[in-house]
Design a protein around this motif. Structure first.
Motif, PDB file in Angstrom:
ATOM      1  N   LYS A  48       0.820  -1.222   0.000  1.00  0.00           N
ATOM      2  CA  LYS A  48       0.000   0.000   0.000  1.00  0.00           C
ATOM      3  C   LYS A  48       0.841   1.253   0.000  1.00  0.00           C
ATOM      4  CE  LYS A  48      -3.021   2.510   3.215  1.00  0.00           C
ATOM      5  NZ  LYS A  48      -4.118   2.421   4.178  1.00  0.00           N
TER       6      LYS A  48
ATOM      7  N   GLY B 204      -4.751   5.306  -0.818  1.00  0.00           N
ATOM      8  CA  GLY B 204      -6.119   4.812  -0.798  1.00  0.00           C
ATOM      9  C   GLY B 204      -6.439   3.784  -1.885  1.00  0.00           C
TER      10      GLY B 204
ATOM     11  N   ARG C 227      -0.572  11.768   2.596  1.00  0.00           N
ATOM     12  CA  ARG C 227       0.569  12.064   1.738  1.00  0.00           C
ATOM     13  C   ARG C 227       0.741  13.580   1.731  1.00  0.00           C
ATOM     14  NH1 ARG C 227      -0.358  11.212  -3.471  1.00  0.00           N
ATOM     15  NH2 ARG C 227      -2.622  11.179  -3.266  1.00  0.00           N
TER      16      ARG C 227
ATOM     17  N   LYS D 197      -3.335  17.626  -1.220  1.00  0.00           N
ATOM     18  CA  LYS D 197      -3.931  17.550   0.117  1.00  0.00           C
ATOM     19  C   LYS D 197      -4.068  18.904   0.801  1.00  0.00           C
ATOM     20  CE  LYS D 197      -4.209  13.098  -0.342  1.00  0.00           C
ATOM     21  NZ  LYS D 197      -5.490  12.365  -0.422  1.00  0.00           N
TER      22      LYS D 197
ATOM     23  N   GLY E 224       6.671   9.981   8.232  1.00  0.00           N
ATOM     24  CA  GLY E 224       6.884   8.580   7.899  1.00  0.00           C
ATOM     25  C   GLY E 224       5.542   7.935   7.638  1.00  0.00           C
TER      26      GLY E 224
ATOM     27  N   ASP F   9       3.035   4.933   8.991  1.00  0.00           N
ATOM     28  CA  ASP F   9       2.852   4.080  10.150  1.00  0.00           C
ATOM     29  C   ASP F   9       1.363   3.740  10.294  1.00  0.00           C
ATOM     30  OD1 ASP F   9       2.537   2.981  12.688  1.00  0.00           O
ATOM     31  OD2 ASP F   9       4.090   4.267  13.570  1.00  0.00           O
TER      32      ASP F   9
ATOM     33  N   LEU G  83     -10.422   8.689   1.918  1.00  0.00           N
ATOM     34  CA  LEU G  83     -10.892   7.641   2.840  1.00  0.00           C
ATOM     35  C   LEU G  83     -10.823   8.125   4.272  1.00  0.00           C
ATOM     36  CD1 LEU G  83      -9.066   4.670   1.123  1.00  0.00           C
ATOM     37  CD2 LEU G  83     -11.489   5.255   0.967  1.00  0.00           C
TER      38      LEU G  83
HETATM   39  P1  ADP Z   1      -4.779   9.085  -1.129  1.00  0.00           P
HETATM   40  O1  ADP Z   1      -5.086   7.766  -1.729  1.00  0.00           O
HETATM   41  O2  ADP Z   1      -4.936  10.231  -2.065  1.00  0.00           O
HETATM   42  O3  ADP Z   1      -3.455   9.109  -0.457  1.00  0.00           O
HETATM   43  P2  ADP Z   1      -6.970   8.480   0.710  1.00  0.00           P
HETATM   44  O4  ADP Z   1      -7.606   9.295   1.766  1.00  0.00           O
HETATM   45  O5  ADP Z   1      -7.854   7.844  -0.271  1.00  0.00           O
HETATM   46  O6  ADP Z   1      -5.868   9.391   0.014  1.00  0.00           O
HETATM   47  O7  ADP Z   1      -6.184   7.275   1.366  1.00  0.00           O
HETATM   48  C1  ADP Z   1      -5.015   7.413   2.095  1.00  0.00           C
HETATM   49  C2  ADP Z   1      -4.763   6.129   2.853  1.00  0.00           C
HETATM   50  O8  ADP Z   1      -3.388   6.044   3.183  1.00  0.00           O
HETATM   51  C3  ADP Z   1      -5.507   6.043   4.153  1.00  0.00           C
HETATM   52  O9  ADP Z   1      -5.756   4.693   4.459  1.00  0.00           O
HETATM   53  C4  ADP Z   1      -4.499   6.649   5.140  1.00  0.00           C
HETATM   54  O10 ADP Z   1      -4.713   6.249   6.462  1.00  0.00           O
HETATM   55  C5  ADP Z   1      -3.221   6.109   4.589  1.00  0.00           C
HETATM   56  N1  ADP Z   1      -2.042   6.913   4.878  1.00  0.00           N
HETATM   57  C6  ADP Z   1      -1.596   7.991   4.195  1.00  0.00           C
HETATM   58  N2  ADP Z   1      -0.446   8.441   4.711  1.00  0.00           N
HETATM   59  C7  ADP Z   1      -0.152   7.644   5.743  1.00  0.00           C
HETATM   60  C8  ADP Z   1       0.927   7.589   6.691  1.00  0.00           C
HETATM   61  N3  ADP Z   1       1.912   8.473   6.660  1.00  0.00           N
HETATM   62  N4  ADP Z   1       0.912   6.598   7.602  1.00  0.00           N
HETATM   63  C9  ADP Z   1      -0.100   5.711   7.633  1.00  0.00           C
HETATM   64  N5  ADP Z   1      -1.135   5.703   6.785  1.00  0.00           N
HETATM   65  C10 ADP Z   1      -1.160   6.660   5.846  1.00  0.00           C
END
Ligand code: ADP
Ligand code: GLC
Length: 477
Positions: free
Chosen positions: A16, A19, A301, A306, A355, A357, A382
């Motif tokens: 992953k 999202g 991200r 964002k 980071g 996590d 999400l």
């Molecule tokens: P995108 O796909 O544009 O990054 P979304 O909101 O659809 O945005 O999904 C982001 C996903 O990635 C979520 O599950 C979020 O918790 C996870 N996520 C993003 N950055 C981190 C991070 N630094 N640590 C843990 N989970 C993250």
């Protein structure tokens, strides 16, 4: 029952970066629960978190290369995952798109073209798996060549292309078409060519039988110049075959009633149990442990999409208010640096972790009071849904899926028991700051705040509903 080949470059919990993985790891399960015969296909990256047995299926030869197809299952499920095993492309450290230093793999075009070609061989049942799908469902640019290549085949499956993000398009220099052996009939301006470059995403946008995106609002937005990146005309011309289906969330994985990662589980009727979770966030981020201070948060991200720049502009003024702010994210080095400077300047109020996590993401969702998502655009998003599920009130900009999933708190929506967040319109620091102030006013009216939390927690974000929409679409094709 439909046979569906589901093509994606990332699938949670195997791999992953955002999202896309959450969606591709949970929609197929929901479709399997609707009795569909679904197989996922994914590159065999080095860092896949495989838990189930892996077995060798066959070797497929494309472009003079022998590629092994392996089979495993999505961890903890019966859903089949086909792995495209080509070690020199995929068995590498780093993530699916970039190396350990964050640089895009120089051969991304070759890597994902090979992945697409293998998906086509399987879709046409030329890998001798004795399984020919009715539907090939592709996701984002990495899979865009699949509908294009399949369009040249006789008796081919129907194709669906889902846009998770128009900002990433897979654009490569024209010469790449020779390296990739792109068939001549696909190379023209109404085909894969985009201003003299090869565009992977265009393969999906032009050739898929149906295009979906991940929210109804984003489906409309991408038909305009602001969000269409030059594809707005093409998308508008295909509007009869373009629709938005809102993502669901994995209610098993994101559920405060059973979440194994949080200090104290809770429900909408035991909201006081959110407190130890808040204390845990404050502890982990080294902030004062105090239930009364509103705790703001952001996970994501750190990229322009964002609205991180809006937040950075707001933070100094937020420091005059009684609040704390925690952030978990990584991305753009310039944003990381600016955020670190602010955290160093206001150590009692701002704490950040740069980071990725996953466990901490759950801890924050459970413990924070407020979640910020000031996105410039957001195909679905999400985290605002996870937040609502955890009774953590989202502040979102009215765009894409944020507009479709969060109900602004107004006297009327409070009276109707639908208010679940704070929504603002303009992509400006001023508008975000106003929304933050509005949220703080509501936070200080405990009866209103609790109502918002309960409304948020009772919303239906299940995949069942969205999966049924995808199934109806497959049936219509
Ligand atoms: P995108 O796909 O544009 O990054 P979304 O909101 O659809 O945005 O999904 C982001 C996903 O990635 C979520 O599950 C979020 O918790 C996870 N996520 C993003 N950055 C981190 C991070 N630094 N640590 C843990 N989970 C993250
Ligand atoms: C993309 C989008 C995000 C969406 C996700 C899953 O990464 O940026 O808004 O939720 O895909 O569809």
């Amino acid at each position: 029952m439909k046979k569906i080949l589901f093509v994606s470059s990332e699938v949670h919990p195997l791999i992953k970066t955002g999202g896309l993985a959450d969606v591709c790891g949970s929609l197929p399960i929901a479709l399997a629960e609707l009795s569909q015969d679904i197989k996922l296909i994914l590159p065999r990256y080095q860092s896949l978190k495989i838990t189930e047995e892996v077995r060798f299926l066959c070797t497929v030869r494309v472009d003079n290369r022998n590629v092994n197809i392996l089979e495993t299952r999505l961890p903890g499920t019966q859903v089949t995952v086909l792995l495209v095993d080509y070690p020199s492309y995929f068995n590498l450290p780093g993530n699916p798109y970039v190396d350990e230093l964050g640089e895009p793999w120089p051969n991304n075009a070759e890597r994902f073209a090979l992945f697409c070609k293998i998906a086509v061989e399987i879709a046409m049942d030329r890998a001798y798996l004795d399984w020919k799908p009715d539907i090939v469902h592709c996701n984002d640019w990495q899979t865009g060549l699949v509908p294009a290549l399949l369009s040249l085949e006789y008796e081919r499956p129907k194709t669906v292309f889902t846009i998770h993000n128009m900002a990433y398009q897979g654009l490569f220099p024209k010469a790449t078409i020779y390296d990739l052996n792109i068939p001549g009939p696909l190379w023209h301006i109404a085909g894969l060519e985009f201003y003299d470059k090869l565009s992977f995403i265009k393969g999906g946008l032009v050739y898929a039988d149906f295009i979906t995106t991940v929210s109804p609002s984003y489906a409309l937005e991408i038909q305009t110049a602001e969000f269409g990146y030059g594809f707005e005309g093409l998308l508008a011309s295909r509007k009869a075959s373009l629709g938005g289906i809102i993502n669901g969330i994995d209610l098993g994985h994101w559920n405060p009633e059973v979440d194994p990662y949080i200090s104290q589980t809770y429900t909408a009727t035991t909201l006081t149990k959110k407190r130890p979770n808040k204390a845990e966030v404050q502890r982990q981020f080294g902030l004062a442990i105090d239930d009364k201070i509103p705790l703001f948060s952001l996970i994501g991200r750190l990229v322009e999409q964002k609205g991180i720049d809006l937040l950075i502009e707001c933070l100094p003024e937020m420091m005059s208010m009684n609040l704390q702010f925690v952030l978990l994210g990584n991305g753009d080095k310039a944003y990381e640096k600016q955020l670190q400077v602010l955290a160093d300047e206001y150590p009692n109020k701002i704490a950040i972790k740069l980071g990725y996590d996953e466990v901490l993401a759950h801890v924050i969702e459970a413990g924070a009071d407020i979640f910020l998502m000031p996105s410039k655009f957001e195909p679905c998003g999400l985290n605002q849904m996870y937040s609502q599920r955890y009774g953590t009130i989202p502040i979102v900009r009215k765009t894409g899926g944020l507009a479709d999933t969060v109900t602004d708190t107004l006297p009327q929506t409070l009276a109707q028991d639908t208010a679940s967040g704070v929504v603002f319109n303009e992509a400006s620091a001023g508008a975000l700051l106003e929304a933050i102030k509005r949220a703080l006013i509501l936070y200080n009216v405990p009866s209103a705040w609790k109502k918002m939390q309960v409304n948020a927690m009772s919303k239906d974000f299940s995949w069942q509903r969205s999966a049924a929409e995808y199934l109806a679409l497959y049936n219509n094709l």
